[in-house]
Design an enzyme around this catalytic site. Structure first.
Site, PDB file in Angstrom:
ATOM      1  N   GLY A   8       0.835  -1.207   0.000  1.00 41.91           N
ATOM      2  CA  GLY A   8       0.000   0.000   0.000  1.00 41.91           C
ATOM      3  C   GLY A   8       0.864   1.249   0.000  1.00 41.91           C
ATOM      4  O   GLY A   8       0.441   2.314   0.457  1.00 41.91           O
ATOM      5  N   GLY A  11      -0.124   4.966  -1.235  1.00 43.86           N
ATOM      6  CA  GLY A  11      -1.224   5.709  -0.622  1.00 43.86           C
ATOM      7  C   GLY A  11      -0.736   6.896   0.197  1.00 43.86           C
ATOM      8  O   GLY A  11       0.418   7.325   0.093  1.00 43.86           O
ATOM      9  N   ILE A  13      -0.257   7.436   3.561  1.00 42.70           N
ATOM     10  CA  ILE A  13       0.833   7.234   4.523  1.00 42.70           C
ATOM     11  C   ILE A  13       2.074   6.707   3.803  1.00 42.70           C
ATOM     12  O   ILE A  13       3.208   7.097   4.108  1.00 42.70           O
ATOM     13  CB  ILE A  13       0.364   6.291   5.655  1.00 42.70           C
ATOM     14  CG1 ILE A  13      -0.771   6.970   6.450  1.00 42.70           C
ATOM     15  CG2 ILE A  13       1.527   5.936   6.580  1.00 42.70           C
ATOM     16  CD1 ILE A  13      -1.444   6.085   7.489  1.00 42.70           C
ATOM     17  N   GLY A  14       1.862   5.848   2.809  1.00 46.30           N
ATOM     18  CA  GLY A  14       2.999   5.277   2.074  1.00 46.30           C
ATOM     19  C   GLY A  14       3.836   6.329   1.375  1.00 46.30           C
ATOM     20  O   GLY A  14       5.073   6.282   1.404  1.00 46.30           O
ATOM     21  N   ASP A  58      -1.397  -6.699  -6.343  1.00 42.00           N
ATOM     22  CA  ASP A  58      -2.477  -6.814  -5.367  1.00 42.00           C
ATOM     23  C   ASP A  58      -2.038  -7.769  -4.259  1.00 42.00           C
ATOM     24  O   ASP A  58      -1.592  -8.886  -4.547  1.00 42.00           O
ATOM     25  CB  ASP A  58      -3.725  -7.352  -6.092  1.00 42.00           C
ATOM     26  CG  ASP A  58      -4.974  -7.207  -5.249  1.00 42.00           C
ATOM     27  OD1 ASP A  58      -4.955  -7.640  -4.074  1.00 42.00           O
ATOM     28  OD2 ASP A  58      -5.969  -6.672  -5.772  1.00 42.00           O
ATOM     29  N   GLU A  83      -8.237  -1.787   2.572  1.00 41.36           N
ATOM     30  CA  GLU A  83      -9.483  -1.084   2.287  1.00 41.36           C
ATOM     31  C   GLU A  83      -9.809  -0.324   3.564  1.00 41.36           C
ATOM     32  O   GLU A  83      -9.823  -0.912   4.650  1.00 41.36           O
ATOM     33  CB  GLU A  83     -10.597  -2.078   1.985  1.00 41.36           C
ATOM     34  CG  GLU A  83     -10.415  -2.854   0.692  1.00 41.36           C
ATOM     35  CD  GLU A  83     -10.941  -2.089  -0.518  1.00 41.36           C
ATOM     36  OE1 GLU A  83     -11.406  -0.935  -0.365  1.00 41.36           O
ATOM     37  OE2 GLU A  83     -10.880  -2.655  -1.622  1.00 41.36           O
ATOM     38  N   TYR A 181     -14.739  -2.794   9.124  1.00 42.12           N
ATOM     39  CA  TYR A 181     -13.353  -2.332   8.965  1.00 42.12           C
ATOM     40  C   TYR A 181     -12.564  -2.569  10.255  1.00 42.12           C
ATOM     41  O   TYR A 181     -11.474  -3.154  10.228  1.00 42.12           O
ATOM     42  CB  TYR A 181     -13.349  -0.844   8.586  1.00 42.12           C
ATOM     43  CG  TYR A 181     -11.982  -0.197   8.662  1.00 42.12           C
ATOM     44  CD1 TYR A 181     -10.964  -0.551   7.775  1.00 42.12           C
ATOM     45  CD2 TYR A 181     -11.694   0.755   9.635  1.00 42.12           C
ATOM     46  CE1 TYR A 181      -9.710   0.045   7.851  1.00 42.12           C
ATOM     47  CE2 TYR A 181     -10.451   1.359   9.720  1.00 42.12           C
ATOM     48  CZ  TYR A 181      -9.462   0.993   8.828  1.00 42.12           C
ATOM     49  OH  TYR A 181      -8.215   1.577   8.914  1.00 42.12           O
ATOM     50  N   ASN A 210      -7.086   9.382  13.696  1.00 44.75           N
ATOM     51  CA  ASN A 210      -7.438   9.939  12.379  1.00 44.75           C
ATOM     52  C   ASN A 210      -6.258  10.721  11.799  1.00 44.75           C
ATOM     53  O   ASN A 210      -5.925  11.789  12.307  1.00 44.75           O
ATOM     54  CB  ASN A 210      -8.637  10.875  12.507  1.00 44.75           C
ATOM     55  CG  ASN A 210      -9.936  10.116  12.642  1.00 44.75           C
ATOM     56  OD1 ASN A 210     -10.043   9.233  13.500  1.00 44.75           O
ATOM     57  ND2 ASN A 210     -10.913  10.431  11.810  1.00 44.75           N
TER      58      ASN A 210
HETATM   59  N1  NAD Z   1      -5.394   7.445   7.258  1.00 50.97           N
HETATM   60  C1  NAD Z   1      -5.903   7.162   8.440  1.00 50.97           C
HETATM   61  O1  NAD Z   1      -6.554   7.998   9.091  1.00 50.97           O
HETATM   62  C2  NAD Z   1      -5.678   5.803   9.051  1.00 50.97           C
HETATM   63  C3  NAD Z   1      -6.107   5.587  10.372  1.00 50.97           C
HETATM   64  C4  NAD Z   1      -5.932   4.344  10.945  1.00 50.97           C
HETATM   65  C5  NAD Z   1      -5.300   3.329  10.231  1.00 50.97           C
HETATM   66  N2  NAD Z   1      -4.900   3.565   8.958  1.00 50.97           N
HETATM   67  C6  NAD Z   1      -4.267   2.434   8.233  1.00 50.97           C
HETATM   68  O2  NAD Z   1      -3.095   2.894   7.586  1.00 50.97           O
HETATM   69  C7  NAD Z   1      -2.913   2.201   6.361  1.00 50.97           C
HETATM   70  C8  NAD Z   1      -2.680   3.157   5.216  1.00 50.97           C
HETATM   71  O3  NAD Z   1      -3.766   4.058   5.158  1.00 50.97           O
HETATM   72  P1  NAD Z   1      -3.752   5.322   4.189  1.00 50.97           P
HETATM   73  O4  NAD Z   1      -4.402   6.409   4.925  1.00 50.97           O
HETATM   74  O5  NAD Z   1      -2.394   5.526   3.604  1.00 50.97           O
HETATM   75  O6  NAD Z   1      -4.786   4.797   3.090  1.00 50.97           O
HETATM   76  P2  NAD Z   1      -4.718   4.946   1.501  1.00 50.97           P
HETATM   77  O7  NAD Z   1      -6.036   4.455   1.005  1.00 50.97           O
HETATM   78  O8  NAD Z   1      -4.259   6.287   1.101  1.00 50.97           O
HETATM   79  O9  NAD Z   1      -3.581   3.915   1.126  1.00 50.97           O
HETATM   80  C9  NAD Z   1      -3.809   2.526   1.054  1.00 50.97           C
HETATM   81  C10 NAD Z   1      -3.107   2.036  -0.206  1.00 50.97           C
HETATM   82  O10 NAD Z   1      -3.349   0.631  -0.295  1.00 50.97           O
HETATM   83  C11 NAD Z   1      -3.578   0.343  -1.651  1.00 50.97           C
HETATM   84  N3  NAD Z   1      -4.361  -0.891  -1.722  1.00 50.97           N
HETATM   85  C12 NAD Z   1      -5.682  -1.073  -1.420  1.00 50.97           C
HETATM   86  N4  NAD Z   1      -6.024  -2.340  -1.633  1.00 50.97           N
HETATM   87  C13 NAD Z   1      -4.892  -2.984  -2.060  1.00 50.97           C
HETATM   88  C14 NAD Z   1      -4.620  -4.310  -2.459  1.00 50.97           C
HETATM   89  N5  NAD Z   1      -5.572  -5.249  -2.459  1.00 50.97           N
HETATM   90  N6  NAD Z   1      -3.355  -4.622  -2.847  1.00 50.97           N
HETATM   91  C15 NAD Z   1      -2.377  -3.674  -2.876  1.00 50.97           C
HETATM   92  N7  NAD Z   1      -2.590  -2.397  -2.521  1.00 50.97           N
HETATM   93  C16 NAD Z   1      -3.834  -2.066  -2.119  1.00 50.97           C
HETATM   94  C17 NAD Z   1      -4.324   1.538  -2.216  1.00 50.97           C
HETATM   95  O11 NAD Z   1      -4.186   1.646  -3.619  1.00 50.97           O
HETATM   96  C18 NAD Z   1      -3.636   2.678  -1.476  1.00 50.97           C
HETATM   97  O12 NAD Z   1      -2.569   3.229  -2.230  1.00 50.97           O
HETATM   98  C19 NAD Z   1      -4.135   1.305   6.200  1.00 50.97           C
HETATM   99  O13 NAD Z   1      -3.780   0.007   6.645  1.00 50.97           O
HETATM  100  C20 NAD Z   1      -5.160   1.895   7.130  1.00 50.97           C
HETATM  101  O14 NAD Z   1      -6.039   0.899   7.631  1.00 50.97           O
HETATM  102  C21 NAD Z   1      -5.066   4.780   8.355  1.00 50.97           C
END
Ligand code: NAD
Length: 356
Positions: A8, A11, A13-14, A58, A83, A181, A210
């Site tokens: 991921g 995304g 955080i990434g 994926d 997701e 979730y 958040n």
């Molecule tokens: N942003 C927040 O507020 C928050 C809060 C708590 C936890 N998190 C966790 O942090 C992590 C990252 O969140 P984020 O905010 O960067 O979300 P984001 O949606 O921006 O990033 C997630 C990434 O995962 C990729 N992805 C989704 N399904 C995939 C799959 N099947 N195979 C490969 N890649 C896939 C998406 O394309 C996306 O780039 C997640 O695990 C989320 O549960 C985020």
């Protein structure tokens, strides 16, 4: 040094991590399927640091894992792929379970097939595992009231009568997720911890509050209340605020989250070894009501005052904040950007993005 694999990784955080990780690892590889709900364009995101190798794939695809792990043996994995739509997960439960649960087990099985286990795996779990968490009555007795009923919400009873919410702390608060979730994130935690401890891999778990800040999706309607409010206010519109405005969240700035995850990735092996250590709660350490958030954003843009509308969504958690003492001590980390300053940074970034 060594190799870091980020699932991921394209995304929110990434991409924030992508600018920091190459300082600490010889190679950084991001695997991401570029989920269309998150990525409007199908190519490598511009925000992904150019030093990071990008693999489109994926995490639920066993063949993808076998091909990848045939040529690379990561030392550290940061497992972000997920997701993330809390409300959406109630109507698309299988989709959420597939990526979050099966995607995790496919990754773990692939490491076993490749006979090359990483030294540690970092998981970004969520405050969603707590649901409403623990509340306290006037006598100091603590209970877990569960989920607010539709009968309560439809009659404007927003809080659990006679109870005061307590901040989450992984060492004390029992997880009681109230969304699919949240349940999938808790399943990830359990699966990863049991697998890691059995096979001698160190799990490092983070429960993020958040996360907001520059780089967050401006198009994903299922996540990101801060960017939604900012876009309304920027357009001169009234920000709608649900319930009585007193829903509370801990808004933690993206750079603070990225630094916490880096600290987890670089933690001395003996500090983390064999650890079933409690997950690190990562937040600003301060709860902010949604009304206050809306007022800050409206003031920033000179928009009209937000309007409390008494509407509600079934399943919304009323109160979410956390204690960050464990993270401060265990990671030598502390949040640097509180919500007032972070909102200015986010709005400045949104202004630049909209001009592009
Ligand atoms: N942003 C927040 O507020 C928050 C809060 C708590 C936890 N998190 C966790 O942090 C992590 C990252 O969140 P984020 O905010 O960067 O979300 P984001 O949606 O921006 O990033 C997630 C990434 O995962 C990729 N992805 C989704 N399904 C995939 C799959 N099947 N195979 C490969 N890649 C896939 C998406 O394309 C996306 O780039 C997640 O695990 C989320 O549960 C985020």
């Amino acid at each position: 040094m060594g190799i870091c694999l980020v699932t991921g990784g394209a995304g929110f955080i990434g991409t924030a991590l992508s600018a920091l990780l190459p300082e600490h690892f010889d190679r950084v590889i991001a695997v991401d399927n570029l989920h269309p709900q998150v990525h409007p364009a199908s190519g490598r995101p511009a925000a992904l640091d150019e030093r990071v190798e990008f693999v489109r794939g994926d995490v639920t695809d066993a063949g993808m894992w076998d091909t990848l792990l045939a040529s690379v043996a990561p030392d550290v994995v940061i497992h972000l792929a997920a997701e993330t739509g809390t409300g959406q997960s109630l109507t698309e439960a299988t989709r959420h379970a597939a990526t979050n649960v099966v995607g995790t087990t496919e990754m773990l099985d692939a490491f076993v097939r490749a006979d090359a286990l990483p030294e540690r795996i970092i998981l970004t779990s969520s405050r969603a595992v707590y649901g409403e968490g623990a509340w306290q009555d006037e006598d100091g007795d603590v209970s877990y009231p569960g989920q607010r009923s539709d009968a309560m919400l439809s009659s404007g009873v927003w809080d659990f009568p006679g109870l005061t919410p307590l901040p989450f702390a992984s060492t004390r608060t029992k997880p009681t997720p109230t969304s699919v979730y949240g349940a999938t994130k808790l399943a990830q935690e359990h699966i990863l911890t049991s697998w890691c401890l059995a096979l001698g891999v160190t799990p490092v778990l983070f429960r993020l509050q958040n996360v907001y800040g520059p780089g967050q999706s401006l198009i994903n309607p299922y996540t990101g209340i801060v960017s939604f409010f900012a876009q309304r206010a920027k357009a001169g519109e009234v920000i709608p605020v649900y319930e009585d405005g007193e829903i509370v969240r801990d808004f933690v700035f993206i750079d603070d989250v990225a630094r916490a995850l880096i600290a987890g990735a670089l933690m001395a092996p003996d500090a983390a070894a064999g650890s079933a250590a409690a997950p690190y709660d990562i937040g600003s350490g301060e709860g902010t009501s949604i009304l206050r958030l809306a007022e800050l954003i409206a003031a920033h843009y000179g928009a009209p005052a937000p309007a409390i509308n008494g509407l509600y969504r079934n399943g919304d958690v009323r109160h979410a904040s956390c204690e960050i003492d464990e993270a401060r001590a265990g990671l030598a980390w502390s949040p640097q950007t509180m919500v007032d300053a972070g909102i200015v940074e986010l709005c400045t970034w949104i202004d630049q993005e909209v001009q592009k």
